[in-house]
Design an enzyme around this catalytic site. Structure first.
Site, PDB file in Angstrom:
ATOM      1  CB  SER A  75      24.994 -56.075  77.702  1.00 25.17           C
ATOM      2  OG  SER A  75      24.909 -56.278  76.306  1.00 25.17           O
TER       3      SER A  75
ATOM      4  CG  HIS B 255      29.711 -54.824  75.578  1.00 28.08           C
ATOM      5  ND1 HIS B 255      29.082 -54.594  74.542  1.00 28.08           N
ATOM      6  CD2 HIS B 255      28.811 -55.405  76.409  1.00 28.08           C
ATOM      7  CE1 HIS B 255      27.985 -55.330  74.309  1.00 28.08           C
ATOM      8  NE2 HIS B 255      27.683 -55.754  75.671  1.00 28.08           N
TER       9      HIS B 255
ATOM     10  CG  HIS C 236      31.566 -57.276  65.649  1.00 28.95           C
ATOM     11  ND1 HIS C 236      31.318 -58.394  66.002  1.00 28.95           N
ATOM     12  CD2 HIS C 236      30.880 -56.306  66.555  1.00 28.95           C
ATOM     13  CE1 HIS C 236      30.039 -58.209  66.671  1.00 28.95           C
ATOM     14  NE2 HIS C 236      29.864 -57.069  66.910  1.00 28.95           N
TER      15      HIS C 236
ATOM     16  NE  ARG D 156      25.177 -53.227  65.310  1.00 30.05           N
ATOM     17  CZ  ARG D 156      25.711 -53.579  66.549  1.00 30.05           C
ATOM     18  NH1 ARG D 156      24.913 -53.665  67.674  1.00 30.05           N
ATOM     19  NH2 ARG D 156      26.958 -53.917  66.545  1.00 30.05           N
TER      20      ARG D 156
ATOM     21  CG  ASP E  84      30.006 -48.897  70.107  1.00 27.22           C
ATOM     22  OD1 ASP E  84      28.682 -48.603  70.458  1.00 27.22           O
ATOM     23  OD2 ASP E  84      30.357 -50.080  70.391  1.00 27.22           O
TER      24      ASP E  84
HETATM   25  C1  LIG Z   1      35.452 -55.226  69.080  1.00 31.25           C
HETATM   26  C2  LIG Z   1      36.586 -56.184  69.604  1.00 31.25           C
HETATM   27  C3  LIG Z   1      36.353 -56.069  71.220  1.00 31.25           C
HETATM   28  C4  LIG Z   1      36.452 -57.426  69.035  1.00 31.25           C
HETATM   29  O1  LIG Z   1      37.436 -58.399  69.697  1.00 31.25           O
HETATM   30  P1  LIG Z   1      38.259 -59.597  69.201  1.00 31.25           P
HETATM   31  O2  LIG Z   1      36.958 -60.667  68.721  1.00 31.25           O
HETATM   32  O3  LIG Z   1      39.267 -60.290  70.047  1.00 31.25           O
HETATM   33  O4  LIG Z   1      38.857 -59.203  67.801  1.00 31.25           O
HETATM   34  P2  LIG Z   1      39.983 -59.881  66.788  1.00 31.25           P
HETATM   35  O5  LIG Z   1      39.801 -61.386  67.045  1.00 31.25           O
HETATM   36  O6  LIG Z   1      39.851 -59.458  65.586  1.00 31.25           O
HETATM   37  O7  LIG Z   1      41.441 -59.348  67.516  1.00 31.25           O
HETATM   38  C5  LIG Z   1      42.472 -60.002  67.223  1.00 31.25           C
HETATM   39  C6  LIG Z   1      43.596 -58.679  67.519  1.00 31.25           C
HETATM   40  O8  LIG Z   1      43.139 -57.565  66.654  1.00 31.25           O
HETATM   41  C7  LIG Z   1      43.165 -56.516  67.821  1.00 31.25           C
HETATM   42  N1  LIG Z   1      42.376 -55.375  67.259  1.00 31.25           N
HETATM   43  C8  LIG Z   1      40.830 -55.768  66.994  1.00 31.25           C
HETATM   44  N2  LIG Z   1      40.233 -54.564  66.638  1.00 31.25           N
HETATM   45  C9  LIG Z   1      41.179 -53.892  66.652  1.00 31.25           C
HETATM   46  C10 LIG Z   1      40.936 -52.372  66.489  1.00 31.25           C
HETATM   47  N3  LIG Z   1      39.852 -51.779  66.355  1.00 31.25           N
HETATM   48  N4  LIG Z   1      42.363 -51.576  66.436  1.00 31.25           N
HETATM   49  C11 LIG Z   1      43.332 -52.333  66.885  1.00 31.25           C
HETATM   50  N5  LIG Z   1      43.400 -53.505  66.935  1.00 31.25           N
HETATM   51  C12 LIG Z   1      42.488 -54.329  66.981  1.00 31.25           C
HETATM   52  C13 LIG Z   1      42.813 -57.214  68.989  1.00 31.25           C
HETATM   53  O9  LIG Z   1      43.339 -56.403  69.861  1.00 31.25           O
HETATM   54  C14 LIG Z   1      43.596 -58.693  69.051  1.00 31.25           C
HETATM   55  O10 LIG Z   1      44.972 -58.040  69.341  1.00 31.25           O
HETATM   56  P3  LIG Z   1      45.949 -58.960  70.244  1.00 31.25           P
HETATM   57  O11 LIG Z   1      46.071 -60.254  69.656  1.00 31.25           O
HETATM   58  O12 LIG Z   1      46.989 -58.191  70.219  1.00 31.25           O
HETATM   59  O13 LIG Z   1      45.008 -59.298  71.426  1.00 31.25           O
HETATM   60  C15 LIG Z   1      37.835 -55.470  69.052  1.00 31.25           C
HETATM   61  O14 LIG Z   1      37.662 -55.505  67.563  1.00 31.25           O
HETATM   62  C16 LIG Z   1      37.927 -54.224  69.662  1.00 31.25           C
HETATM   63  O15 LIG Z   1      38.472 -53.907  70.815  1.00 31.25           O
HETATM   64  N6  LIG Z   1      37.435 -53.114  68.998  1.00 31.25           N
HETATM   65  C17 LIG Z   1      37.579 -51.770  69.491  1.00 31.25           C
HETATM   66  C18 LIG Z   1      36.666 -51.430  70.395  1.00 31.25           C
HETATM   67  C19 LIG Z   1      35.223 -51.326  69.801  1.00 31.25           C
HETATM   68  O16 LIG Z   1      34.901 -50.756  68.970  1.00 31.25           O
HETATM   69  N7  LIG Z   1      34.415 -51.859  70.799  1.00 31.25           N
HETATM   70  C20 LIG Z   1      32.958 -51.902  70.467  1.00 31.25           C
HETATM   71  C21 LIG Z   1      32.544 -53.064  69.831  1.00 31.25           C
HETATM   72  S1  LIG Z   1      30.812 -53.002  68.938  1.00 31.25           S
HETATM   73  C1  LIG Z   2      28.289 -56.613  71.549  1.00 28.86           C
HETATM   74  O1  LIG Z   2      27.139 -55.835  71.703  1.00 28.86           O
HETATM   75  C2  LIG Z   2      27.519 -54.567  70.947  1.00 28.86           C
HETATM   76  C3  LIG Z   2      26.288 -53.657  71.077  1.00 28.86           C
HETATM   77  O2  LIG Z   2      25.570 -54.209  69.912  1.00 28.86           O
HETATM   78  C4  LIG Z   2      27.962 -54.645  69.578  1.00 28.86           C
HETATM   79  O3  LIG Z   2      28.369 -53.461  69.070  1.00 28.86           O
HETATM   80  C5  LIG Z   2      29.104 -55.520  69.453  1.00 28.86           C
HETATM   81  O4  LIG Z   2      28.840 -56.108  68.169  1.00 28.86           O
HETATM   82  C6  LIG Z   2      28.943 -56.976  70.530  1.00 28.86           C
HETATM   83  N1  LIG Z   2      30.029 -57.437  70.620  1.00 28.86           N
HETATM   84  C7  LIG Z   2      30.595 -58.497  70.580  1.00 28.86           C
HETATM   85  C8  LIG Z   2      31.873 -58.990  70.957  1.00 28.86           C
HETATM   86  O5  LIG Z   2      29.808 -59.502  70.026  1.00 28.86           O
END
Ligand SMILES: CC(C)(COP(=O)(O)OP(=O)(O)OC[C@H]1O[C@@H](n2cnc3c(N)ncnc32)[C@H](O)[C@@H]1OP(=O)(O)O)[C@@H](O)C(=O)NCCC(=O)NCCS
Ligand SMILES: *[C@@H]1O[C@H](CO)[C@@H](O)[C@H](O)[C@H]1NC(C)=O
Ligand SMILES: *[C@@H]1O[C@H](CO)[C@@H](O)[C@H](O)[C@H]1NC(C)=O
Length: 469
Positions: free
Chosen positions: A273, A303, A349, A358, A404
């Site tokens: 964002s 996100h 993350h 947070r 979140d």
């Molecule tokens: C936040 C997020 C998008 C970060 O993604 P990222 O930087 O690619 O994270 P990583 O480098 O740790 O990912 C490596 C692997 O772990 C997996 N992984 C990461 N978080 C995970 C979780 N909460 N549960 C299961 N698997 C997870 C990824 O899907 C990825 O798998 P892949 O290799 O099969 O594609 C990811 O942790 C996620 O999808 N979390 C759940 C959704 C969420 O809470 N989003 C809000 C963010 S504030």
């Molecule tokens: C992006 O923003 C959301 C909201 O602050 C946050 O929770 C998350 O940590 C951030 N995600 C990444 C991939 O930096």
């Protein structure tokens, strides 16, 4: 500005009874600088700082980029400038150098309140300085005074079908505010580049001011009877938002809004964002068009929408197991989620490698106000088990909870149970983080953004030739 205020008071006789108080607040701060005055003073320093830095170190190599990074979502590549906040992988976010506990201590509060005010955070993010109470009150009053929506924006929201996701409605309404853009008009009239920030600032304040009316109108239309109270010119931003949503009589919910809006505001520049808003703004699209683009990114499930997913996931869990929050049951449910190829929402993350502060701030709020709420107990029980399971699963680089994983449960406790609305609240907060950078971008003359891309064939050529050297 005070002329604008006087006009709005004259136009609306209902406001008259509050005028004395309102102007008292304004006079109280009249000896102090306004946010716009203070920011204007700081611009030359910032411009010089950047000029000098580039002159002295412009050709310093600040990092290298691997092919994996190009194919890996550009993770870790340094290439953005973001003044408001920096994210440390272990200790989490710092807003202008201050941790979340610091800002909870240092930022001005509402009278009788304990949580920091988001309008004070906006000041901090834009200037790097903590505003006084008077300056914060003046900014609250200004935001309230500029909060009304043009009719066509109300109509767009009112004409949206209730099955259109609240985030889509939110983004459309913000886009439609383009009609009010002072920046777009000034640009069309050919104002000088050095004045761009002035109009970006005005649009940004207008936009922030109008977000509570937009968000609450969507909420009331989709989930309630469509009726909205008026913005109260004597209240702070969080209190007004709570009021518009219909929860203003609950002082704890008002406090929750202030905390929520403050901690969800900013998380560095690389976030979808934040980066999107900044990128679209670099084309000199107005703050309205730029923020709307950022909101479309926030609407994604990886996100901002994760907070909706977390709540849905918790509810499914609770339906399946009732009040059995034992370690074994939770462990099994976590593995079921992972084995189904899903992520555990609210965990992991891209940058953080520890529990998100947070998350901790919200947990502390819960411990204070709702320690016995069963859904909070469930969140706490999962916090005990999930890091271990995710570590064993072995994929995520960060097994700890992010922001979140906690926010939805707090809203639910106070009766705001409509999870598909949660990301809208997140979006209101995000505006407090991304708009200061947009104003700074225009003040320092940031150029249009344009990184280089290659096709896979071209990368093959490149890595082969680099490796043969
Ligand atoms: C936040 C997020 C998008 C970060 O993604 P990222 O930087 O690619 O994270 P990583 O480098 O740790 O990912 C490596 C692997 O772990 C997996 N992984 C990461 N978080 C995970 C979780 N909460 N549960 C299961 N698997 C997870 C990824 O899907 C990825 O798998 P892949 O290799 O099969 O594609 C990811 O942790 C996620 O999808 N979390 C759940 C959704 C969420 O809470 N989003 C809000 C963010 S504030
Ligand atoms: C992006 O923003 C959301 C909201 O602050 C946050 O929770 C998350 O940590 C951030 N995600 C990444 C991939 O930096
Ligand atoms: C911003 O622009 C307005 C005119 O649109 C002008 O009156 C005002 O002085 C400008 N403010 C600054 C700080 O440049």
């Amino acid at each position: 500005m005070s002329l604008r205020l006087a006009q709005s008071v004259r136009a609306n006789p209902l406001l008259k009874k509050n005028t004395a108080q309102l102007f008292a607040a304004r006079y109280y701060s009249s000896s102090e600088k306004t946010l716009k005055q203070r920011f204007a003073e700081l611009i030359p320093e910032k411009v010089d700082q950047i000029k000098q830095l580039k002159k002295d170190y412009g050709s310093t190599v600040i990092g290298e980029v691997t092919l994996d990074q190009a194919y890996g979502g550009m993770r870790g590549i340094k290439g953005l400038v973001w003044e408001g906040s920096v994210l440390d992988p272990v200790e989490g976010i710092r807003f202008r150098g201050k941790t979340i506990p610091d800002i909870q201590k240092e930022l001005p509060k509402a009278e009788g309140g304990e949580e920091p005010l988001p309008e004070a955070l906006f000041w901090l993010l834009l200037t790097g300085e903590v505003p006084t109470v008077g300056q914060t009150r003046a900014l609250s009053a200004e935001l309230a005074a500029r909060s009304s929506l043009p009719k066509h924006v109300e109509d767009i929201i009112d004409n949206s079908p209730s099955h259109l996701h609240p985030m889509a409605q939110f983004s459309m309404a913000v886009t439609a505010l383009e009609s009010e853009s002072q920046f777009a008009k000034a640009y069309a009239a050919g104002v000088s580049k050095k004045d761009y920030w002035n109009y970006t600032y005005e649009d940004s304040i207008d936009l922030l001011a109008k977000l509570p009316n937009i968000a609450a109108r969507i909420y009331q239309n989709v989930f309630k009877d469509g009726k909205l109270p008026a913005v109260n010119k004597d209240l702070d931003y969080g209190a007004n938002l709570a009021n518009l949503l219909g929860y203003g009589s609950n002082a704890e919910f008002v406090e929750l809004m202030r905390l929520y809006l403050t901690i969800h505001s900013d998380h560095e520049g690389g976030n979808v964002s934040a980066h999107t808003t900044h990128l679209v703004g670099s084309a000199l699209s107005s703050p309205f068009l730029s923020l709307a683009a950022g909101l479309n990114g926030l609407a994604g499930p990886l996100h901002g929408r994760a907070n909706q997913e977390v709540l849905e996931w918790l509810e499914t869990f609770k339906k399946a197991v009732g009040n059995d929050f034992s370690k074994e049951t939770i462990e099994k449910y976590l593995w079921d989620t992972l084995n189904a190829g899903r992520v555990v929402p609210g965990y992991g993350h891209a940058v953080l490698r520890k529990t998100d502060p947070r998350y901790t701030a919200q947990r502390e709020f819960a411990l204070k106000h709702l320690p016995d709420f069963d859904m909070f107990k469930l969140v706490s029980a999962i916090y005990e088990v999930a890091p271990g399971v995710l570590t064993k699963h072995g994929k995520t680089k960060n097994p700890w909870p992010n922001v979140d994983s906690h926010s939805g449960v707090l809203l639910q406790y106070y009766g705001l149970t409509e999870a598909s609305f949660y990301t809208v609240l997140f979006g209101v907060s995000r505006a407090f983080g991304v708009l200061p950078q947009l104003i700074i971008d225009r003040a320092v003359g940031a150029p249009i953004e344009r990184p280089k891309s290659f096709s896979t064939e071209k990368y093959i050529e490149l890595v082969k030739s680099l490796n043969s050297k």
